[in-house]
Design a protein around this motif. Sequence first.
Motif, short mmCIF file in Angstrom:
data_model
loop_
_atom_site.label_atom_id
_atom_site.label_comp_id
_atom_site.label_asym_id
_atom_site.label_seq_id
_atom_site.Cartn_x
_atom_site.Cartn_y
_atom_site.Cartn_z
N ASN A 1 9.33 -1.28 2.60
CA ASN A 1 8.81 -0.38 1.56
C ASN A 1 9.12 1.05 1.95
O ASN A 1 9.54 1.87 1.13
N SER B 1 -3.18 -6.16 -8.18
CA SER B 1 -3.60 -5.91 -6.79
C SER B 1 -4.93 -6.59 -6.50
O SER B 1 -5.16 -7.10 -5.42
N THR C 1 7.42 -0.78 -5.42
CA THR C 1 7.67 -0.44 -4.02
C THR C 1 8.98 -1.03 -3.50
O THR C 1 9.39 -0.70 -2.39
N MET D 1 5.01 -10.24 -3.09
CA MET D 1 4.85 -8.91 -2.50
C MET D 1 6.16 -8.14 -2.50
O MET D 1 6.22 -6.98 -2.90
N ASN E 1 3.19 -1.20 -0.90
CA ASN E 1 2.48 -2.21 -1.65
C ASN E 1 0.97 -2.11 -1.40
O ASN E 1 0.52 -2.16 -0.25
N ASP F 1 7.36 -6.66 -5.83
CA ASP F 1 6.63 -5.59 -6.51
C ASP F 1 7.62 -4.51 -6.96
O ASP F 1 8.27 -3.86 -6.13
#
Lengths: 222, 455, 203, 397, 245
Positions: free
Chosen positions: D373, D137, D332, D326, D178, D329
Amino acid sequence: MSTETLEQPVVKAPSESIFSKRRRRFVMDPLDDDNPVTIQVLGICSALAVTVKMEPTLIMSIAVVFVIVFANLIISLIRNLVPGRIRIIVQLGVIATLVTVVSEVLKAYNYPMFKVLGAFVGLIITNCIVMGRLEAFAMGNKAWDSILDGMGSGFGYAWVILAVAFFRELFGSGTVFDFPVFEAIGLPNFPMNGLMVDSIGAFMILGIIIWVQRARNGYVEN
Amino acid sequence: MPKTVKLRKGFDINLAGKAEKKISDSLHSRTYAVKPADFIGMQRPKALVSVGDSVKAGTPVLADKKNETVNYVSPVSGEVIDIKRGEKRKLLEIVIQADKEISYESFKNYSTSDLVKVSKDELKEQMLKAGVWPNILTRPFGVVANSNDTPKSIFISAFDSSPLAPDYNISFKGDDKAFQAGVSVLKKFTDGYIHINVNSADEVNPMFLNADGVQINKFTGKHPAGNVGVQIHHVDPIAKGDIVWTVSPFGVVQIGKLFLEGKFDASKIIALTGSEVSNPQYYKTFAGANVKTFTDGNLKNDHVRYVSGNILTGENVGEDGHLGFYANQFTVLPEGDHFQFMGWILPTINKLSFHRAFGLLSFLNGSKKEYVLDTNTQGEPRAFVQTGAFEKVVPMDILPTHLLKAILAEDFDEMEELGLYEVIEEDFALCEFIDVSKHDVQSILREGLDLLQYS
Amino acid sequence: MELFNLGIRSIFIDNMVFAYFLGMCSFLAVSKKVTTAIGLGAAVVFVLGITVPANWLVQEYILREGALAWIGPQFAEMNLEFLQFIMFIAIIAAMVQLVEMVIEKFSPALYGSLGIFLPLIAVNCAILGGSLFMVQRDYSLAEASVYGISSGIGWMLAIVALAAVREKLKYSNVPDGLKGLGITMIITGLMGIAFKSFIGIAI
Amino acid sequence: MKFLRNIVEKAKVPFEKGGKLAKYHHLFETIDTLLFVPNDTAKLKGVQVRDAVDLKRFMMTVIISLLPALLFGMYNVGYQYYQAVGLEPTSAWDLWWVGIQRVVPVIIITYVFGLFITEFAFSVIRKHPINEGFLVSGILIPMVMPPTIPLWQVACASIFAVVIAKEAFGGTGMNVLNVALVARAFLYFAYPSDISGDQVWVYLGEQVAVDGFSGATPLALAASTLESGQNVVQTFAASTTDFSFANLFYGFVPGSIGETSVLMILIGAAILVFTGVGSWKVMISVFGGAYLMALLLSVAGANEYMLMPAHYHLVIGGLAFGAVFMATDPVTATQTETGKWIYGAMIGILTVIIRVLNPAYPEGIMLAILFMNVFAPLVDYYVVAANKKRRLKRATV
Amino acid sequence: MQRSNTYVLVFTAIMTVVIGGILSFTSQVLAPAQKKSVELDTKQSILGAVMTLEKGDDALAIYSTRIKSMVVDIDGNLIDKNRKGNPIVAEEVNILKNYKMDAGKREYPVYQYMNENDPTQIEAYILPLYGAGLWNAIYGYVALEKDLNTIKGVSFGHVQETPGLGARIDSKEIQVRYQGKTIFDESGNLVSVVMLKGEKKNPSLFGTHEVDGMSGSTLTAKGLNAMVKDYLTCYESFIKKNQHQ
């Protein structure tokens, strides 16, 4: 739920002082350990929508306290007359009447606030705190106790939404009751946080208030 | 209908130290042990003998107070020399010093043709009494079967796909007749099929192919293709309320021998494997043998771990421990209690990994390379991070991560619905191996099984 | 097209929960399981779809200034707006009761799944809010109907998504003080951020 | 190494149970395990050898896959700077240097406030080990910021994201949204003028841009055709910056620090897919969903933006970055493999819808991912329900 | 408490009567005050476009002395009767209702702001506006100087349910940006005044038809621009007519 202690019919000594310890608890408990918003999860709906600024929030709080205290009082007075079958609709009727009165008064004497609060004054009717107190307390207790209970819940609600409003107005608009705080302390360019003006900010602030308060008094929901 | 199943998911751990395909003649162990912990689901073990008693092979030494119909018997004849107990007097081991010549309790024996006529109850009684019953495990839960159940089918996995697994062509040399007898006996216990699942990619011991009255299914794929749970899932899956029995080929043979020869024959061929063994090969011995028998003078190094069973599901028994009841393999690994400087980032081709994360270059070696792996956990426990890798090593229509989470949340309905009834530890062993967060997946799974079974 | 646009707006953009905080009590309390969330959500869609047009009629022909002119010209000057709240809440309570009875009679299966939620709904702010917003925005009858149903759908979408998230959270290690209400508030806020993606979409 | 190990062992004592600094045990553990993989061995029963992977290596892989885009991003910050102020760099190193001066402080601030302050505080209070999640992150957050982002905002966003989006949920592996995108969304809604518009995408330092330099991102230009009614590709061609398809692909254009170069992102994607750390299903379905949606819109063709060739959507803005780093991930995203297809495709579709139909937000990928998400658990719920149903059905046969 | 049906019915009847009584009483008593509040509010916002009201100013008094109102149609012709044939009062025209109608059929109020000393001299024209913002309706007044080109001032407001960043349109800070801008170009075409994207702060950068934007609320600005332009267009005939007088 922790409200149960309040719901039990209590046999009273004949000469109880009007601010006896027991009665003080009606007012004090909802302020912290048994807060209607942060602990009992009631009355969130209207709690958040009006909290962009302090002023409408204060008006809203006053309105809710008024409605809850008088609804509690009225229901408590007529509790033995109300037929069980239609008690919910009677309660709704009483609340709706009180809310209408509040709304009409507001329209007559503070029209700008009436516009700002819009539909949310009407939504006090469906504020679960009011209904909840009528059903859980006023239906089974005497008038004075009911008034105190209403004040307790009302103030418990009020401080939480005022706290939310304080942070939202301070960081979202840089003011408190429209007084430019950051300008006053010499930070005229303090950047305003757009999230605070937005509904999202209200959820976040309330979430954090709940977090802090529960962490402090150790309440854990399972 | 016999099925042919091709499995794509899974992972073969190719370790150094495969057993050479030769059998050393009877290596006689000095001591043998019966360990209650081998029998999963045994709730309140009780020793039936005390130190100094002499026993024969087949004499009951152990019972479960919850279910006293099943006898757990001594594998050899000799004298009980020790009864080891742990915390809260928990029974750990009943150690028996073996006679030079084994003498057997005698049971009724039958001819092959008789076996067909004998009643199920008569068979059952002798099996319970003579100590071969614990060979029959039941699904769900993978515990010793309840003799009053009627399973919808019985499964026998005819190959072992786990790391360094023994070759069944060697382990069961000349057991054809006993195997057939065992199958005939088991046949009486179910109205459904007896499924024998063979590895179609490999040479199959004719003992399995020639068995009569069974259905033969063919499987190919990487480990855990040889796990009987995976095979059940693809051939005749278990729903709530279903009961399926599983028996290892060794168990079938032992049952067969009981009826053909009238004795409890615990002799078996053990594969001695692992990178630290000087002469990895097969040894003939009895169940519960002391590991020193095989390791004395046969190790390259003394800082090692002694694993009864394979390296995915086995148990560290220590240098003076005894093999487990079900083990037909014994693995010796180097211990890994050393610090590795920057070990989490340095590139390496010598450490095996299912992943190809940065610096893990083992995939460059191809599948032929044999690895020397130690017992280091290669990292510290961390929060569960879903990487999607579990799904790649469980060749079943089961969502391993969701199932494990349901267990952690103790959500009974969810566990049931996600298929906990279909799996036992060994089926998720690879998940534990590849887990980046280093969780004890197998014990979590057993917790779930216990929750469902006992509450 | 206008109506379609209004529908999309009411579902995603002017979402009852994320934009107006309405129906939060049941939103927070009944979002622990997806199945119950779907039941409650469906009930809300149903009741909003009925009460908003019903209240529109009440507003248009009884309450509004001059609404009573249809009875006779002498009533043209009447303004009963002060009865708005009480009428609306009465209509809602009555409708909920009626719907409950009708469903029970004609579809016991549906009653089985929706029935338990219906009594909860009379005091759901989203229902009253729907009617009050309808008046405030001066919708036509068609608009009111579309608005009622689609704002109900928006509410349902929110509660079902929240319930799925909360089911997932069962496995999380949420700090004690945040368990339950607290974390739900925060999730709701974060969901609000996600729903912002639709603000301004014009079709 | 023995020597170093001994020092660590000695330093460890006060942090052990009962020691003076036992409260800070997890802090020490973090440093210790960075230096040495611990000597833990397998338990008595169960798996006796473990896979060589651990969370650190797993996360490190993601970081390495981010490096090409990050390094290019630094270069591009400098490149845009020199373009804008009209100076001639003496060497490529000059470009780098400008970028490094600008980007490295952002990274440091992110780590200091997100990791060292917030996450360490939580680990001490809640007594949980510090997970490696923030390593990633901490790189992702700077990469989705515009190069002009004020440092104090980076600090606020990092704290907000770690507290609200992660620790409130129980830490790494538990979050629903995220973390890096929450940081960005926080700034986007809290301080919009510093993270959107035409003025923030090119770092100027103390300098003033030359006349005629617009600094608009390709997204903003494409969106501007909604009003101007001009052809998008022609608008690109008319710009002072080189907005040819090839250059959009290479990435010498204004934008967030890490998102401009599709080429570098694809190199990262290759690393992620090859190592199996990132889900190729998600990447493919995001690109596929976006492309198909763009095609569909160009058939509808109600305005010039819709008529933009569909493949342009894949190279402008942060779509590639979002799809590769992203959306994938693992925490998520949807947790079921079937769900990943739906999840990815919806992200792609929503991204294009937001870009084209929502004039409020020129970039759609951030909100599309956040939106999905939120809905990922629901998608999973239905995939899992289907699995349960299958099991029920199959077993009763 | 199981009571007889009769009891329930009687109770309900009494409840209804009591509640009805209380409500009608309240409403009757408060009606004049409410009417006054609404009137005050309207007049204050109309005046807000041309002057800054201080606390304590008697808006109603100022209004009655300074404002002359009338209603025109789309062609700029004075109308004095509404559709039902009743006399029309500019202050009572419902802008929202009109907004929903065809531009051609609307009634357009015009408020003339008269000179303080010479009540026959028109100092400014105040025109109402209505449109859609980001979430909800926005409305306001624009005041034009005598030349009917230069903006004297504006006042904007929004229906406040959930304010976003665009809520700033009701602040003076935004509204002063409009002062002095012109709505016609040199050749006399109506170009309105446009709020730009983003906030640049340096007032010298803006053209005579442009004002600075509000950061983070592009859509509100868009709605604002559309509203101003739409209504000025509707009033264009009226403006053109009066410009040449």
